[in-house]
Design a protein around this motif. Structure first.
Motif, PDB file in Angstrom:
ATOM      1  N   SER A 165       0.836  -1.204   0.000  1.00 18.31           N
ATOM      2  CA  SER A 165       0.000   0.000   0.000  1.00 18.31           C
ATOM      3  C   SER A 165       0.871   1.253   0.000  1.00 18.31           C
ATOM      4  O   SER A 165       0.536   2.256  -0.630  1.00 18.31           O
ATOM      5  CB  SER A 165      -0.922   0.025   1.225  1.00 18.31           C
TER       6      SER A 165
ATOM      7  N   ALA B  48       2.411   1.649  -3.447  1.00 15.18           N
ATOM      8  CA  ALA B  48       1.420   2.094  -4.437  1.00 15.18           C
ATOM      9  C   ALA B  48       0.999   3.542  -4.195  1.00 15.18           C
ATOM     10  O   ALA B  48       0.167   4.084  -4.921  1.00 15.18           O
ATOM     11  CB  ALA B  48       0.202   1.175  -4.393  1.00 15.18           C
ATOM     12  N   GLY B  49       1.562   4.140  -3.154  1.00 13.91           N
ATOM     13  CA  GLY B  49       1.257   5.540  -2.861  1.00 13.91           C
ATOM     14  C   GLY B  49      -0.105   5.750  -2.217  1.00 13.91           C
ATOM     15  O   GLY B  49      -0.614   6.861  -2.159  1.00 13.91           O
ATOM     16  N   LYS B  50      -0.708   4.674  -1.711  1.00 10.04           N
ATOM     17  CA  LYS B  50      -2.039   4.796  -1.100  1.00 10.04           C
ATOM     18  C   LYS B  50      -1.974   5.324   0.327  1.00 10.04           C
ATOM     19  O   LYS B  50      -2.925   5.925   0.818  1.00 10.04           O
ATOM     20  CB  LYS B  50      -2.731   3.431  -1.094  1.00 10.04           C
ATOM     21  N   VAL B  51      -0.896   5.029   1.001  1.00  8.92           N
ATOM     22  CA  VAL B  51      -0.705   5.551   2.356  1.00  8.92           C
ATOM     23  C   VAL B  51       0.721   6.059   2.479  1.00  8.92           C
ATOM     24  O   VAL B  51       1.595   5.690   1.694  1.00  8.92           O
ATOM     25  CB  VAL B  51      -0.942   4.466   3.442  1.00  8.92           C
ATOM     26  N   LYS B  52       0.941   6.906   3.465  1.00  5.67           N
ATOM     27  CA  LYS B  52       2.260   7.483   3.653  1.00  5.67           C
ATOM     28  C   LYS B  52       2.824   7.045   4.998  1.00  5.67           C
ATOM     29  O   LYS B  52       2.113   7.072   6.005  1.00  5.67           O
ATOM     30  CB  LYS B  52       2.137   9.014   3.609  1.00  5.67           C
TER      31      LYS B  52
ATOM     32  N   VAL C   4      -6.050   0.741   5.523  1.00  8.85           N
ATOM     33  CA  VAL C   4      -6.175   0.858   4.064  1.00  8.85           C
ATOM     34  C   VAL C   4      -5.914  -0.496   3.400  1.00  8.85           C
ATOM     35  O   VAL C   4      -6.648  -0.934   2.513  1.00  8.85           O
ATOM     36  CB  VAL C   4      -5.202   1.937   3.528  1.00  8.85           C
ATOM     37  N   THR C   5      -4.881  -1.169   3.857  1.00 14.87           N
ATOM     38  CA  THR C   5      -4.547  -2.484   3.295  1.00 14.87           C
ATOM     39  C   THR C   5      -5.684  -3.472   3.544  1.00 14.87           C
ATOM     40  O   THR C   5      -6.046  -4.259   2.667  1.00 14.87           O
ATOM     41  CB  THR C   5      -3.229  -3.005   3.924  1.00 14.87           C
TER      42      THR C   5
ATOM     43  N   ASP D  23      -8.604  -2.680   1.241  1.00 22.02           N
ATOM     44  CA  ASP D  23      -8.279  -3.141  -0.117  1.00 22.02           C
ATOM     45  C   ASP D  23      -8.443  -4.653  -0.243  1.00 22.02           C
ATOM     46  O   ASP D  23      -8.946  -5.149  -1.250  1.00 22.02           O
ATOM     47  CB  ASP D  23      -6.846  -2.735  -0.492  1.00 22.02           C
TER      48      ASP D  23
END
Lengths: 415, 303
Positions: free
Chosen positions: B97, B100-104, B119-120, B123
């Motif tokens: 994640s 993929a730039g979905k979380v920082k 988030v993971t 998904d």
């Protein structure tokens, strides 16, 4: 070790959260960090004592408004018993939440502010304990410190409450009156030095002393099938077991049983609790049952003993408590869930609703709204193998689900 | 209570209730999954699932959201348990994640991946179309958890709305959901930390070795003992030293504090809990962020 389920009813103003906090505190059920957190929070709020009510008021909105929104579950234990408290709010959607919290309760604690005596809310709370047929009710007359621990005040409230009980239907209910101050710990876990005139037990003493016996074991056996276990493995090639939680009665190896609704008969071959084979399953046990004959049974069916078959109901008359913002209306179809069985059910008649303050029925109502209680009749698409609620709580209750929203919108108690 | 406290019996009614819930999940949902973290609560769930469907296998996969900051002992245990039970295991990585730039990734000395894993998880729910996720949360852990239902309906974004919970009456569970919704299921809602431990004892269950006493490189921070690892951002004055410790709760290496302990048997652990002065969640940095930290995370889709 026994589990005792308690429901508490009353508003924040009656000192309910403080009472629960006190029970936790005096049974050493609060850990140091939690106590420290509420001490800090008490100071932030500018109160000069440790506000034990902060232990249970959990949600942000509740803390902002100083109210309890939803049912909270709280746990404490003594060396012999585990207690589960369902703490329900006093004034916000009280009926819905209290019925939810109290549906499994063996004891209800109703709080009364000694200064105010019996108020409208007390009627409602007591009515629900009657409706649910909760076996024990503790009437805790709290804040005795604010009435100078007056025996006269206590006696007066007790007499008023007994008048309420005279009008009630479920006379087997046992009442216990306890004068208390949850703020100072009077008559909570130990007897109060301030009220030497009171000869009864302290609250915890009373709870510890109740003799619990599972009356459910003496009822007819009701085994709703939840799931069919078919491993299809080499070792268990032909195994077909019926998994469920025995809701009442007992079942033993060799018992002749009938599968409902098919009415097919067979004999119990074995009862498994995981790898262990049991001679007898008791009420409340989660087991897997195998039968001698291969008969067709699926989820929603029920196994019962041959001589104790319930009447299959297609017309149900029932008391309902409504839990949803959209009211119940005659003619509407809902999904009725009874144990593991779901059937379509149409409301054929809406007879009356009940005023919980004076037990009067109101005839000719058009609908039953949120938090209201009424009498209805239902017609189901398939028969339901139920008992009356008075005879068998687990097998005499159902929920109604709205097919449009999928919400649980009502609860029924079969008459 | 003293070190000689009598160890209470496990209340067996709790097991009956939890097994009942497991079977309701298998019967009411098409694609359930069991969220497995390698901690004692999710190990207990696996045991309950095993018992609920015996002699059949567990009819749903275990889903591990791997933060990459696990204790190696936990992963080792996970792989052993999967082999032992024959359960299916699905692993999804927080690192993916992040890549993929979905979380920082968080920065600073309290950086952890605890919040990122939501988030993971969401998904993974979407990828496998899971309609029910079984979790090991307990109501005694925390104030917001105390208000959680057994079947907790979440919207498309995994969010929990405490004001819109379905009433749960008697033992009946309503798992009907609308398209896009899913349910978090908590079979051990009514268990306390002590119940979990007495169950582990009575069932003679294996648990990861880090629950027992061992020597470990640690640092001291905020009056607590932290496991030293490559994942932990430390300041210059936080010098690692060796200590005899164990873990009371197992999360990520970056947010789980150890306790000084010589407990090397289950009875010692239970006696420690009976005498404990600090609650289990008190050893979790993730909850300390604010008074309402858990509620906030749950609303955002955390389990």
């Amino acid at each position: 070790m026994d589990i005792v389920r308690i429901a508490t009813a009353g508003s924040v103003d009656d000192g309910k959260s403080t009472l629960i906090g006190r029970l936790l505190y005096e049974t050493n059920s609060i850990t140091a960090d939690k106590l420290e957190a509420i001490e800090k929070a008490s100071k932030r709020r500018g109160v000069d004592y440790t506000d034990l009510s902060l232990l249970t008021d959990g949600l942000i909105a509740e803390r902002e408004q100083g109210i309890t929104i939803d049912v909270a579950h709280i746990y404490f234990s003594t060396p012999t018993r585990k207690y589960i408290i369902a703490d329900t709010p006093g004034h916000f959607e009280y009926t819905r939440n209290m019925i939810t919290g109290a549906s499994n309760a063996q004891v209800a604690i109703i709080l009364i502010d000694a200064r105010n005596g019996i108020v409208e809310q007390t009627h409602r709370h007591f009515y629900i304990t009657q409706l649910l047929r909760i076996p024990y009710v503790v009437v805790c007359i709290n804040k005795m410190d604010l009435v100078n621990y007056s025996e006269e005040q206590f006696n007066q409230i007790r007499a008023q409450f007994k008048e309420l009980f005279e009008k009630a239907n479920f006379k087997e209910q046992k009442l216990e009156f306890i004068p208390a101050s949850s703020l100072y710990g009077d008559n909570i876990s130990t007897r109060s030095a301030q009220m030497s005139w009171f000869n009864g037990p302290a609250l915890l003493e009373f709870l510890e002393g109740i003799e619990w016996h599972t009356i459910e074991n003496n009822l007819p056996a009701r085994f709703p099938v939840q799931y069919v276990v078919r491993p299809k493995s080499e070792q268990w090639h032909d195994f077909r077991g019926f998994a469920g939680k025995l809701s009442s009665g007992t079942l033993a190896k060799g018992d002749v049983v009938v599968a409902l609704p098919s009415q097919q008969e067979s004999v119990i071959e074995d009862i498994y609790q995981f790898e262990q084979s049991l001679p007898v399953a008791e009420s409340g046990d989660s087991v897997v049952i195998t039968l001698k004959d291969e008969i067709d049974i699926s989820r929603g069916d029920m196994l019962v003993k041959k001589a104790e078959t319930p009447a299959p109901l297609k017309e149900i008359s029932s008391m309902v408590c409504w839990l949803d913002h959209t009211p119940l209306k005659a003619g509407k179809t809902y999904l009725l869930q009874h144990g593991s069985n779901r059937v379509k059910a149409k409301v054929t008649n809406l007879f009356s609703s009940i005023n919980v303050l004076d037990y009067q029925t109101i005839e000719g109502v058009e609908e039953i709204g949120l938090n209201e209680i009424g009498y209805i009749s239902l017609k189901t698409a398939k028969p339901v193998n139920a008992d009356s609620y008075a005879a068998n709580k687990r097998n005499g209750s159902f929920i109604l689900i709205d097919e449009g929203t999928n919400s649980t919108v009502g609860v029924g108690f079969i008459g | 209570m003293s070190a000689n406290s009598i160890i209470p019996a496990f209340p067996r009614m709790l097991e009956d209730e939890s097994i009942y819930i497991m079977r309701e999940v298998a019967a009411q949902f098409e694609r359930p999954a069991l969220l497995f973290s390698g901690g004692k609560d999710s190990i207990t769930l696996v045991r309950l699932a095993q018992k609920a469907f015996w002699p059949g296998k567990i009819p749903f996969p275990l889903l591990h959201v791997d933060t990459g900051h696990n204790f190696p002992e936990t992963i080792e245990f996970r792989d052993w348990l999967v082999k032992e039970t024959g359960a299916e295991l699905i692993v999804r990585y927080v690192q993916d994640s992040i890549d993929a730039g979905k979380v920082k990734e968080e920065t600073g000395k309290y950086a952890s991946r605890n919040v990122l894993q939501t988030v993971t998880l969401l998904d993974a729910i979407e990828e496998f179309k899971f309609d029910a996720c079984i979790g090991g949360a307990r109501r005694d852990e925390e104030k917001a958890r105390a208000k959680e239902r057994i079947f907790s309906v979440r919207d498309d974004f995994g969010q929990w709305d405490p004001k819109k919970q379905r009433p749960e009456l008697f033992e009946m569970l309503n798992g009907r959901i609308n398209i896009g919704e899913n349910v978090r299921v908590f079979p051990i809602s009514n268990w306390t930390e002590l119940d979990v431990w007495t169950y582990i004892k009575e069932e003679q269950m294996a648990i990861p070795s880090i629950y027992y006493t061992h020597k470990r490189q640690v640092i001291e921070r905020d009056g607590m003992i932290w496991p030293y690892s490559d994942f932990l951002n430390t300041s210059e004055d936080e010098i690692p030293f060796e200590e005899i410790v164990r873990f009371r709760t197992v999360g990520d290496m970056t947010c789980t504090a150890a306790v000084a302990s010589t407990a090397n048997e289950i009875d010692d652990i239970i006696r420690e809990i009976l005498a404990a002065k600090i609650s289990e969640r008190g050893a979790r940095m993730d909850d300390k962020r604010s008074e309402a930290a858990m509620e906030q995370r749950k609303k955002e889709g955390y389990f």
